[in-house]
Design a protein around this motif. Sequence first.
Motif, PDB file in Angstrom:
ATOM      1  N   ILE A   1      64.050  41.938  58.804  1.00 44.48           N
ATOM      2  CA  ILE A   1      62.720  41.170  59.311  1.00 44.48           C
ATOM      3  C   ILE A   1      62.682  39.776  59.064  1.00 44.48           C
ATOM      4  O   ILE A   1      62.076  39.349  60.035  1.00 44.48           O
ATOM      5  CB  ILE A   1      61.709  42.077  58.486  1.00 44.48           C
ATOM      6  N   MET A   2      63.158  39.253  58.064  1.00 44.97           N
ATOM      7  CA  MET A   2      63.328  37.927  57.830  1.00 44.97           C
ATOM      8  C   MET A   2      64.222  37.279  59.262  1.00 44.97           C
ATOM      9  O   MET A   2      63.553  36.057  59.556  1.00 44.97           O
ATOM     10  CB  MET A   2      63.801  37.367  56.842  1.00 44.97           C
ATOM     11  N   ALA A   3      65.105  37.858  59.721  1.00 47.95           N
ATOM     12  CA  ALA A   3      65.848  37.341  60.747  1.00 47.95           C
ATOM     13  C   ALA A   3      65.329  37.386  62.076  1.00 47.95           C
ATOM     14  O   ALA A   3      65.814  36.705  63.158  1.00 47.95           O
ATOM     15  CB  ALA A   3      67.109  38.240  60.916  1.00 47.95           C
ATOM     16  N   THR A   4      63.914  37.958  62.383  1.00 49.89           N
ATOM     17  CA  THR A   4      63.274  37.916  63.398  1.00 49.89           C
ATOM     18  C   THR A   4      62.611  36.737  63.455  1.00 49.89           C
ATOM     19  O   THR A   4      62.183  36.500  64.723  1.00 49.89           O
ATOM     20  CB  THR A   4      62.093  39.122  63.470  1.00 49.89           C
TER      21      THR A   4
ATOM     22  N   THR B   1      60.018  43.807  67.107  1.00 49.02           N
ATOM     23  CA  THR B   1      61.290  44.077  66.252  1.00 49.02           C
ATOM     24  C   THR B   1      60.890  44.392  64.890  1.00 49.02           C
ATOM     25  O   THR B   1      61.618  45.100  64.261  1.00 49.02           O
ATOM     26  CB  THR B   1      61.961  42.554  66.391  1.00 49.02           C
ATOM     27  N   ILE B   2      59.972  43.626  64.261  1.00 49.36           N
ATOM     28  CA  ILE B   2      59.477  43.900  62.998  1.00 49.36           C
ATOM     29  C   ILE B   2      59.267  45.584  62.632  1.00 49.36           C
ATOM     30  O   ILE B   2      59.402  46.043  61.706  1.00 49.36           O
ATOM     31  CB  ILE B   2      58.311  42.893  62.502  1.00 49.36           C
ATOM     32  N   LEU B   3      58.325  45.940  63.702  1.00 44.57           N
ATOM     33  CA  LEU B   3      57.789  47.104  63.439  1.00 44.57           C
ATOM     34  C   LEU B   3      59.023  48.321  63.441  1.00 44.57           C
ATOM     35  O   LEU B   3      58.802  49.378  62.943  1.00 44.57           O
ATOM     36  CB  LEU B   3      56.836  47.496  64.669  1.00 44.57           C
ATOM     37  N   VAL B   4      60.157  48.219  64.269  1.00 44.20           N
ATOM     38  CA  VAL B   4      60.869  49.206  64.406  1.00 44.20           C
ATOM     39  C   VAL B   4      62.351  48.905  63.537  1.00 44.20           C
ATOM     40  O   VAL B   4      62.753  49.649  63.331  1.00 44.20           O
ATOM     41  CB  VAL B   4      61.496  49.259  65.975  1.00 44.20           C
ATOM     42  N   ALA B   5      62.380  47.660  62.719  1.00 49.39           N
ATOM     43  CA  ALA B   5      63.646  47.240  62.003  1.00 49.39           C
ATOM     44  C   ALA B   5      63.612  48.562  60.908  1.00 49.39           C
ATOM     45  O   ALA B   5      64.782  48.642  60.670  1.00 49.39           O
ATOM     46  CB  ALA B   5      63.414  45.815  61.546  1.00 49.39           C
ATOM     47  N   PRO B   6      62.554  48.767  60.179  1.00 51.15           N
ATOM     48  CA  PRO B   6      62.862  49.706  59.036  1.00 51.15           C
ATOM     49  C   PRO B   6      63.278  50.975  59.641  1.00 51.15           C
ATOM     50  O   PRO B   6      63.636  51.978  58.698  1.00 51.15           O
ATOM     51  CB  PRO B   6      61.499  49.757  58.411  1.00 51.15           C
TER      52      PRO B   6
END
Lengths: 85, 711
Positions: B430-433, B445-450
């Motif tokens: 998430i930090m890499a977004t 991207t943050i929402l689907v990353a997990p």
Amino acid sequence: MSRPPFNARMPLCQLAAGATARICEITGDESFVQRLREMGFGEAALVTKISGSKTSLCHVNGTRLALNHDAAMSVLVELLPLGAR
Amino acid sequence: MKLPPHISLPEKKRVAGPERSPVYAMVGNPNCGKTTLFNALTGLRQKVGNYPGVTIEKKIGEAYSQHGRPMKVIDLPGAYSLAARSPDEAVLRDVLLGRRADTPQPDRIICVVDSSNLERNLYLVHQILDLGRPVIVVLNMMDVATTAGHLIDPKKLEESLGVTVIPCEAVHHKGLVELRLAMSRADLPLARHRWDVPAPIAPAVADLQASLVQYDTRSPLVARAEALLLLTDFDSVRVAGSTPLSSRTIEILASWRKRWEGEGTDWSATLIRSRYEAINRLCADVIRRTREQGPSVSDRIDAVLVHSIFGWLFFGAVMAALFFSIFTLAEYPKNWIDDHMTALGGWVQGSMAVGDLRDLLTHGVIDGVKGIVVFLPQILILFFFVGLLESTGYMARAAFLMDRPMSKVGLHGKSFIPLLGSYACAIPGIMATRTIENAKDRLVTILVAPLMSCSARLPVYLLMIATLLPSTTVATTTKVGLMLLMYAIGTLGAFGFAWLFKRTLFKSAPPLMIMELPPYQRPRLPEITRQMIERAWLFLKNAGTIILGISILLWFFSTYPKHPDPSATPDAQIAYSLAGRAGKILEPVIKPLGFDWRIGVGLVTSFYAREVFVSSMAVIFGVESKDDNTAAIRDALRSAKWPDGAVLFTPLVCFTLMVYYVFAMQCMSTVAVVKRETNSWRWPLFQIAYMTGTAWVVCFVIYQTGRALGF
Ligand SMILES: Nc1nc2c(ncn2[C@@H]2O[C@H](COP(=O)(O)OP(=O)(O)O)[C@@H](O)[C@H]2O)c(=O)[nH]1
């Protein structure tokens, strides 16, 4: 420098791999266009396409830059006549 | 520290107020070698923190001057321009302009430049020189420039710019002494460089400058630089924690912008062009190219690795190697840890008197922690791979290849980097977004990353697979296949939801991407090792503190209150305990998924982190098991029954439970990071709701269909 009477303009995504062209116009989203220019991808810069039809890989000013299809569509280039470089 | 008198005296005159050593800021384009130089300069004297309000790493280090005086160095995020397009760049801009209360405005600036790509790198330098602060330009990667046939004359650059220029090779520690010497100077020269602001823009610059001085308390020089910046940046990206501009300045900016839009002129393009023209004139003087540039080594490697066929083959091989090592190589260290922890449990069991304390130690502490620590090897392998891909430069190529598939769901290739990283852990992912410029794309991207199966799910998957399949009769390939299936479900889920979100909540124009492909590098093993150790330490610390705490608490809650009848079966005891009662309240909700209240307790405790599920199962079923040995959790699970005597962990339930963990949002740290990154509770709460909701629905369908089919 002598030039042919007119040069065909085309979007960057249609440039053939290995060809070098001059950027003549960038259109589209304002802030994105600005970023392109700031990265040296501005009008009058020379760009060499390395590969890709959907996602383009190019050489500009000694860096490798990848543009996705929509970005490459918004960059109009004109082919340099052979040997003009 | 005592200084020789001839040094300290003139300095005191110059520095107003109490004597303090100057604060340096380090800036540069991405991949210019800034981190390498920062590490070489400050050694391990670094403090890593965060800028409040945004999860952007704030690194402050200490370097020593020639006279042994400490000097603060702030490492700022890499950026192409001060005109910010992403939160990362906004932090850089705001620190340099003194807009952040949490960070001292740097007195002096070190600009790190990739010499092999001088023109592009000088663009940022050019903007920074406008700030009117003492600047040191570090020409890094001189070796690369020389190999590429660019002869750069630092003296000439120094003369034209008027600031100190230092050639350097950060990886080889060349030029560091000279840099330290320059940093120690009390009297760094100011930039002499002049470039003519295009005449038609001048009134706007003057207008904004005046307003910035009057309403935003800027010094005139910084105000001029900021005014120039505002005309390309239009204050479009703001980050939490920075002082916003005064409303007066914003008004003036908006009115100029409107006027230009009416005239149909594009002044930001003019500004950029005039900077590049100045830079090109400069470079013509400073660089001598000894030969025409041919394809570099990286170009030749790229001819294969981004090739439309070979590139994919290689990418597939990399991913196969990744999963192969997680599932097979990790077995050996894992068994070793398992054996030793079990031996420890046996020893405690044998050497202590029967009682609650012994139970606490063996079932609460040792079983709980063991269940987690055995997964350390797998997690290390994952981080090793991700570190390897990043440090060699291959990650950007993977993103290039994935651009096309990603465009099908409405994202671009850059979003793939956070997603791939999330296989290790969603938090760095998430930090890499932060490098994704478009705010909507970043949020999606943050929402689907997990949903990408992270390493914390491995323990759950592995336990369930072990319970599901008898180890002796089923081939390893079946187990690996089942595991890959979970990864596939998670990955497809992530892509599916990205597609859905981009079509509903976050409708926007097709994303535009420009991404630099850095030259290939030999992997920096020390760097990767350092990251792995950091991660391992974090993981063990967690296992040793919070997870241990949860295990002990859980043991306590499942042991007390004691059943009135001392001869009650362990089953009756746990049902009577607090944990049992709480679990029973939850049972109606999860029964349609085939889970009983004991699994429910695990679901609740593992909301802290997924791997806690394993330790919770160990505690709950360990307390229950009749034989006093620390039996493998697996065997305990296999013998667990419903009250009516039916087997609890049927293959169908094991499978459903795995799928539940694929989708459910069970990680406090991720919730916290998403909250910080999006700066609101809205998105983390939404994320919990949609992920856990999906988990329930999917599991319901699987379990009920499975039952109907007779499993
Ligand atoms: N050849 C060479 N490589 C360098 C030099 N300085 C840094 N590098 C390499 O450049 C890559 C990028 O460096 P890094 O410090 O991560 O760049 P950052 O993105 O600016 O922080 C690393 O692989 C470094 O080892 C140098 O002076 N010469």
